[in-house]
Design a protein around this motif. Sequence first.
Motif, PDB file in Angstrom:
ATOM      1  N   ILE A  46       0.850  -1.185   0.000  1.00 38.24           N
ATOM      2  CA  ILE A  46       0.000   0.000   0.000  1.00 38.24           C
ATOM      3  C   ILE A  46       0.887   1.237   0.000  1.00 38.24           C
ATOM      4  CG2 ILE A  46      -1.811   1.261   1.223  1.00 38.24           C
ATOM      5  CD1 ILE A  46      -2.770  -1.479   0.257  1.00 38.24           C
ATOM      6  N   TYR A  47       0.667   2.084  -0.974  1.00 43.71           N
ATOM      7  CA  TYR A  47       1.391   3.354  -1.093  1.00 43.71           C
ATOM      8  C   TYR A  47       0.594   4.421  -0.361  1.00 43.71           C
ATOM      9  CZ  TYR A  47       2.975   7.702  -3.314  1.00 43.71           C
ATOM     10  OH  TYR A  47       3.427   8.975  -3.556  1.00 43.71           O
ATOM     11  N   ILE A  48       1.282   5.207   0.473  1.00 45.56           N
ATOM     12  CA  ILE A  48       0.644   6.322   1.179  1.00 45.56           C
ATOM     13  C   ILE A  48       1.546   7.541   1.043  1.00 45.56           C
ATOM     14  CG2 ILE A  48      -0.240   7.189   3.393  1.00 45.56           C
ATOM     15  CD1 ILE A  48      -0.651   4.266   4.232  1.00 45.56           C
ATOM     16  N   ALA A  49       0.937   8.679   0.744  1.00 44.47           N
ATOM     17  CA  ALA A  49       1.665   9.942   0.618  1.00 44.47           C
ATOM     18  C   ALA A  49       0.802  11.067   1.153  1.00 44.47           C
ATOM     19  CB  ALA A  49       2.024  10.216  -0.842  1.00 44.47           C
ATOM     20  N   SER A  50       1.469  12.164   1.513  1.00 46.83           N
ATOM     21  CA  SER A  50       0.683  13.349   1.859  1.00 46.83           C
ATOM     22  C   SER A  50       0.073  13.866   0.557  1.00 46.83           C
ATOM     23  CB  SER A  50       1.552  14.424   2.510  1.00 46.83           C
ATOM     24  OG  SER A  50       2.288  15.135   1.554  1.00 46.83           O
ATOM     25  N   LYS A  51      -1.152  14.316   0.631  1.00 47.98           N
ATOM     26  CA  LYS A  51      -1.846  14.790  -0.575  1.00 47.98           C
ATOM     27  C   LYS A  51      -1.101  15.972  -1.185  1.00 47.98           C
ATOM     28  CE  LYS A  51      -6.129  14.163  -1.410  1.00 47.98           C
ATOM     29  NZ  LYS A  51      -7.576  14.124  -1.302  1.00 47.98           N
ATOM     30  N   PHE A  52      -0.597  16.882  -0.349  1.00 47.51           N
ATOM     31  CA  PHE A  52       0.151  18.046  -0.839  1.00 47.51           C
ATOM     32  C   PHE A  52       1.386  17.595  -1.610  1.00 47.51           C
ATOM     33  CE2 PHE A  52       3.518  21.190  -0.356  1.00 47.51           C
ATOM     34  CZ  PHE A  52       2.907  22.300  -0.910  1.00 47.51           C
ATOM     35  N   TYR A  53       2.149  16.670  -1.032  1.00 44.02           N
ATOM     36  CA  TYR A  53       3.352  16.176  -1.688  1.00 44.02           C
ATOM     37  C   TYR A  53       3.005  15.497  -3.013  1.00 44.02           C
ATOM     38  CZ  TYR A  53       7.366  13.235  -2.704  1.00 44.02           C
ATOM     39  OH  TYR A  53       8.409  12.624  -3.335  1.00 44.02           O
ATOM     40  N   TYR A  54       1.993  14.643  -2.991  1.00 43.56           N
ATOM     41  CA  TYR A  54       1.626  13.881  -4.174  1.00 43.56           C
ATOM     42  C   TYR A  54       1.176  14.797  -5.315  1.00 43.56           C
ATOM     43  CZ  TYR A  54      -0.301  10.147  -7.027  1.00 43.56           C
ATOM     44  OH  TYR A  54      -0.546   9.277  -8.057  1.00 43.56           O
ATOM     45  N   LYS A  55       0.413  15.836  -4.994  1.00 48.08           N
ATOM     46  CA  LYS A  55      -0.055  16.769  -6.037  1.00 48.08           C
ATOM     47  C   LYS A  55       1.114  17.498  -6.693  1.00 48.08           C
ATOM     48  CE  LYS A  55      -4.740  17.904  -4.657  1.00 48.08           C
ATOM     49  NZ  LYS A  55      -5.642  18.965  -4.216  1.00 48.08           N
ATOM     50  N   ASN A  56       2.165  17.754  -5.929  1.00 45.20           N
ATOM     51  CA  ASN A  56       3.303  18.512  -6.442  1.00 45.20           C
ATOM     52  C   ASN A  56       4.441  17.643  -6.944  1.00 45.20           C
ATOM     53  OD1 ASN A  56       2.301  21.228  -5.889  1.00 45.20           O
ATOM     54  ND2 ASN A  56       2.375  20.572  -3.767  1.00 45.20           N
ATOM     55  N   LYS A  57       4.291  16.351  -6.817  1.00 42.41           N
ATOM     56  CA  LYS A  57       5.320  15.405  -7.231  1.00 42.41           C
ATOM     57  C   LYS A  57       5.371  15.309  -8.747  1.00 42.41           C
ATOM     58  CE  LYS A  57       6.401  10.528  -6.733  1.00 42.41           C
ATOM     59  NZ  LYS A  57       6.024   9.265  -6.107  1.00 42.41           N
ATOM     60  N   LYS A  58       6.555  15.233  -9.289  1.00 47.31           N
ATOM     61  CA  LYS A  58       6.761  15.040 -10.721  1.00 47.31           C
ATOM     62  C   LYS A  58       6.719  13.554 -10.989  1.00 47.31           C
ATOM     63  CE  LYS A  58       7.656  19.404 -11.390  1.00 47.31           C
ATOM     64  NZ  LYS A  58       6.542  20.257 -11.493  1.00 47.31           N
ATOM     65  N   HIS A  59       5.688  13.093 -11.705  1.00 47.62           N
ATOM     66  CA  HIS A  59       5.488  11.655 -11.919  1.00 47.62           C
ATOM     67  C   HIS A  59       6.321  11.149 -13.054  1.00 47.62           C
ATOM     68  CE1 HIS A  59       2.303  11.468  -8.988  1.00 47.62           C
ATOM     69  NE2 HIS A  59       1.851  12.604  -9.485  1.00 47.62           N
TER      70      HIS A  59
END
Length: 167
Positions: free
Chosen positions: A154-167
């Motif tokens: 299961i992958y978990i991230a902060s929503k703020f970090y995930y939105k700003n992450k370069k995929h």
Amino acid sequence: MNKTMLKVLQKIFKSNTILKTGFNLNIPYRRSSGRVCFVSDDLQTIKIKIPLTYKNKNYIGTMFGGSMFAATDPIYMMQLITILGNNYVVWDKAGSIQFKRPVTKTVFANFIITNEFLKQIENDINKYNEKDYCLKVNLTDKDGVTYAEVERVIYIASKFYYKNKKH
């Protein structure tokens, strides 16, 4: 289920009732033959059962492995999405199943999220912003005999970090 509908339902029903009913009415989940039979008030314990039926019996009369795997598939992810709330991104990243013996009867699984694990998630995400967690559950009969061991990443991230992450 969309967020507007969920907000309306939360005014009428407890979250555990919504989660249990939502799983049991969901057509893809129903096709796995799995049924959610218990969700604790704090959502940290979910119990499922998978009866052996004509719908999931294979050529040799035992339970089709895909039914076992599918019935366990969404539980941890949905459990954590519901418990952690809107500040996190949670998704099921990978899974595996190890069969121990053929299933010829109803099997059960208990998905338990401890307070210690929730605190670990909070600490890890505050420190690293994202992390993968390997969660395990066994499929057992009513006597506790294990028929399969399932692992979910299961992958978990902060929503703020995930939105700003370069995929």
